[in-house]
Design a protein around this motif. Structure first.
Motif, PDB file in Angstrom:
ATOM      1  N   SER A 212       0.722  -1.237  -0.258  1.00  0.00           N
ATOM      2  CA  SER A 212       0.084  -0.042  -0.028  1.00  0.00           C
ATOM      3  C   SER A 212       0.872   1.184   0.099  1.00  0.00           C
ATOM      4  O   SER A 212       0.544   2.351  -0.378  1.00  0.00           O
ATOM      5  N   HIS A 213       2.129   1.197   0.347  1.00  0.00           N
ATOM      6  CA  HIS A 213       3.071   2.284   0.355  1.00  0.00           C
ATOM      7  C   HIS A 213       4.413   1.597   0.536  1.00  0.00           C
ATOM      8  O   HIS A 213       4.434   0.516   0.890  1.00  0.00           O
ATOM      9  N   TYR A 214       5.414   2.359   0.325  1.00  0.00           N
ATOM     10  CA  TYR A 214       6.797   1.917  -0.096  1.00  0.00           C
ATOM     11  C   TYR A 214       7.468   1.289   0.842  1.00  0.00           C
ATOM     12  O   TYR A 214       8.254   0.329   0.961  1.00  0.00           O
ATOM     13  N   ILE A 225       1.972  -1.319  -7.005  1.00  0.00           N
ATOM     14  CA  ILE A 225       1.467  -0.582  -5.705  1.00  0.00           C
ATOM     15  C   ILE A 225       0.520   0.484  -6.639  1.00  0.00           C
ATOM     16  O   ILE A 225       0.743   0.807  -7.884  1.00  0.00           O
ATOM     17  N   ALA A 226      -0.549   1.217  -6.088  1.00  0.00           N
ATOM     18  CA  ALA A 226      -1.202   1.808  -6.748  1.00  0.00           C
ATOM     19  C   ALA A 226      -0.545   3.105  -6.543  1.00  0.00           C
ATOM     20  O   ALA A 226      -0.455   3.681  -5.424  1.00  0.00           O
ATOM     21  N   SER A 228       0.645   7.416  -7.636  1.00  0.00           N
ATOM     22  CA  SER A 228       0.116   8.683  -7.249  1.00  0.00           C
ATOM     23  C   SER A 228      -0.749   9.119  -8.481  1.00  0.00           C
ATOM     24  O   SER A 228      -1.374  10.165  -8.182  1.00  0.00           O
TER      25      SER A 228
ATOM     26  N   GLY C  74       3.623   7.387   3.823  1.00  0.00           N
ATOM     27  CA  GLY C  74       2.455   6.439   3.792  1.00  0.00           C
ATOM     28  C   GLY C  74       2.620   5.441   5.227  1.00  0.00           C
ATOM     29  O   GLY C  74       1.516   4.661   5.499  1.00  0.00           O
ATOM     30  N   SER C 120      -3.210  10.170  -1.155  1.00  0.00           N
ATOM     31  CA  SER C 120      -2.583   9.048  -1.741  1.00  0.00           C
ATOM     32  C   SER C 120      -1.677   8.477  -0.532  1.00  0.00           C
ATOM     33  O   SER C 120      -1.346   9.432   0.425  1.00  0.00           O
ATOM     34  N   GLN C 121      -1.396   7.433  -0.376  1.00  0.00           N
ATOM     35  CA  GLN C 121      -0.328   6.918   0.500  1.00  0.00           C
ATOM     36  C   GLN C 121       1.338   6.975   0.026  1.00  0.00           C
ATOM     37  O   GLN C 121       2.060   6.436   0.591  1.00  0.00           O
ATOM     38  N   THR C 122       1.253   7.607  -1.184  1.00  0.00           N
ATOM     39  CA  THR C 122       2.725   7.611  -1.916  1.00  0.00           C
ATOM     40  C   THR C 122       3.259   8.834  -2.176  1.00  0.00           C
ATOM     41  O   THR C 122       4.432   9.094  -2.410  1.00  0.00           O
ATOM     42  N   PHE C 123       2.342  10.000  -2.188  1.00  0.00           N
ATOM     43  CA  PHE C 123       2.918  11.234  -2.463  1.00  0.00           C
ATOM     44  C   PHE C 123       2.266  12.324  -1.635  1.00  0.00           C
ATOM     45  O   PHE C 123       1.463  12.995  -1.883  1.00  0.00           O
TER      46      PHE C 123
END
Lengths: 258, 258, 258
Positions: A212-214, A225-226, A228, C74, C120-123
């Motif tokens: 879900s995150h890095y 991963i989904a 941004s 995240g 988001s959980q990445t950005f």
């Protein structure tokens, strides 16, 4: 104050982007200019199209987006302005704006009074698209820029395809600084169907890990991963998935949910 | 709102350009700062001189152009401001402004009140040139910046030479992201004399193909084109002429019209 | 007009920085955004910390500094805002702001109304830190951003150590475009004690040459100089000390004054 964004493949080692801003500053002193990205791979229209579509809507309404990835500059390809989704777009008629033409107004930029005098045949970013954007930012009505057209070039490739109920085919449309491989496969369309298991095939590899995150990802293991941009990405924790896989822009990707 | 441009060899991996903008923002909050280019090859004064001269006139009148390619920083080389052609220029006295001194007013920046306190000996871009530009943008009269001088350094090299009625010698002054080799040979001076045939010699090669724009050029063949800087360029369609020829900045070029 | 700076490891090949500016423009149209640096080495928190500390004070008072070097995005690592030394700082709780917490007010960004919807959980640079910075620039009181905390992460490494009266140990914290190796050893603390002689050890080399500015340095000889960041640097005249020495970020350095 109106916003103008610039998206090009001009890179940063030349004064090309700077001089576009000079032209805009001379014509529309109040406009704010923001670089969206200038390191699109040279001539890569599909990449620029993707980056534009994933990002333009974060900018204020009525922003003028200038997009210049333009191998046909100086040829018969038409220069365009497009009004769509509450934003304005300026650039060549080469498919960059393929995803915008439904419910859009499109005009060919055939009024030289809104261009620089003595326009070159090699740098329409400076001589044509920047002055048009500046005039738009200053309030020149969209309809005055040129003649309305109904046949802009639409690229039919580049969209992902659902080839079976649980299988999608897409491609790598961008590779970022961290080596994340960004696909054009919509995460919101695919991930809800894959509560348990998903297989992503790229080259000779099949990737099944997800995160879900890095920071939650396993070490030294490629994972999905989904991202941004709202699409699936292939990543490697604090390392480059692109280098690990050795793939480039345009590489095909297939996802199956199980 | 006054415009300030920045042209340096500082690159983009460091905070050097950013901190210059911080100094300007603190002194002249209303000024608009535009990057002309920061990837001049380190210490390449001739390249910076060319890029400045081809581009400054696209900016609004009274723009302040800060140019810092400055291997002599901290030495006895003088810091200058130049008023010429309706624009202002700030930078070291090392030949960057060689083409501007006719009909110009030139002053040495010897008034510390317009510099940062505790100026370093290694970063005049931040400590001296940026604050001077900010004061100019705020409206400090040009004459207050320092003492008028009549002997700025003029580089005598770097201009093309017409060695015969139909032969010019010049050099490569810039190589852009696309691998176009940009010469200092004025297209408007040479091309009208060559309605039929032209030979451009570079290294061991002679180039005779010409094109009016990139898309009209033949594939896989080096060609000569009137570039957007107004000078002759050597190009390769959707490929890098620089890589094909293996030449670099400063390579000599000779053109003969037949 | 409030200033916002951006310091990230996002690089320049992606639209990540551009879209942060879009988010800010949409929320705080009057804010001025300045890039401090985006080519921090990926995930190198110590490097970003150094670049921030050496440069933030050149910007106007009340500038909002957004720092996003954030391998833990995240995860449970907290997003922070810090008010210190007349400036504001926004970024992850991973030690970036270690040098600022004395006499600072620190808050965790736990009020979603100041973030983008559907973060988001990445950005978080786009979805959380940029909108918070925009709200601060618009005048939202600092105390409204979230809950006050007293336990932000402080990195205990990264500061130089005086291991004897005349000996300091530090490290390379940045390498610039010119190949200058920038240490974290304060020049003002060490050089006054070394009127005659100084030995700097790095790798297998001992460097004893010094120069006050680059042009005064000997050719082809590594030398020590008081750099523009206020710390000792290792340089090579018109050449790259980094390439000559073959060292990278984090390399240990020891200085002895004699």
């Amino acid at each position: 104050m109106r916003t103008i964004t610039l998206l090009t493949d001009f890179g940063l080692q030349d004064p090309y982007v700077g001089v576009m801003k000079g032209v805009i500053a001379a014509l529309a002193p109040e406009a704010r200019v923001i670089d969206l990205c200038h390191l699109v791979e040279p001539y890569q229209v599909p990449q620029a199209r993707f980056l534009l579509m994933q990002n333009f809507h974060y900018f204020p309404q009525n922003t003028v987006h200038v997009c210049v990835v333009d191998p046909g500059v100086g040829s018969a390809r038409r220069p365009l302005a497009v009004k769509a989704r509450g934003h304005l777009f300026v650039g060549p008629d080469n498919g960059l704006f393929s995803d915008l033409f439904d419910d859009a107004e499109t005009r060919v930029l055939d009024r030289p009074k809104y261009h620089l005098k003595n326009s070159s045949q090699t740098f329409h970013g400076r001589d044509l698209f920047s002055p048009v954007a500046a005039h738009l930012a200053k309030g020149v009505p969209f309809a005055r820029l040129g003649t309305k057209i109904a046949d802009p070039l639409r690229l039919t490739t580049g969209a992902p395809v659902r080839i079976a109920r649980r299988v999608w085919q897409g491609e790598i449309v961008h590779i970022d600084r961290f080596g994340n491989l960004i696909t054009n496969l919509e995460a919101a369309q695919i991930l809800p169907l894959a509560p348990r298991h998903l297989e992503l095939k790229i080259g000779l590899r099949t990737i099944t890990e997800r995160a879900s995150h890095y920071a939650a990802a396993p070490d030294n293991t490629l994972f999905v991963i989904a991202g941004s941009a709202g699409t699936l990405e292939i990543s490697l924790k604090e390392d480059s998935a692109a280098r690990k896989l050795g793939v480039g822009l345009g590489a095909p990707v297939e996802v199956e949910v199980l």
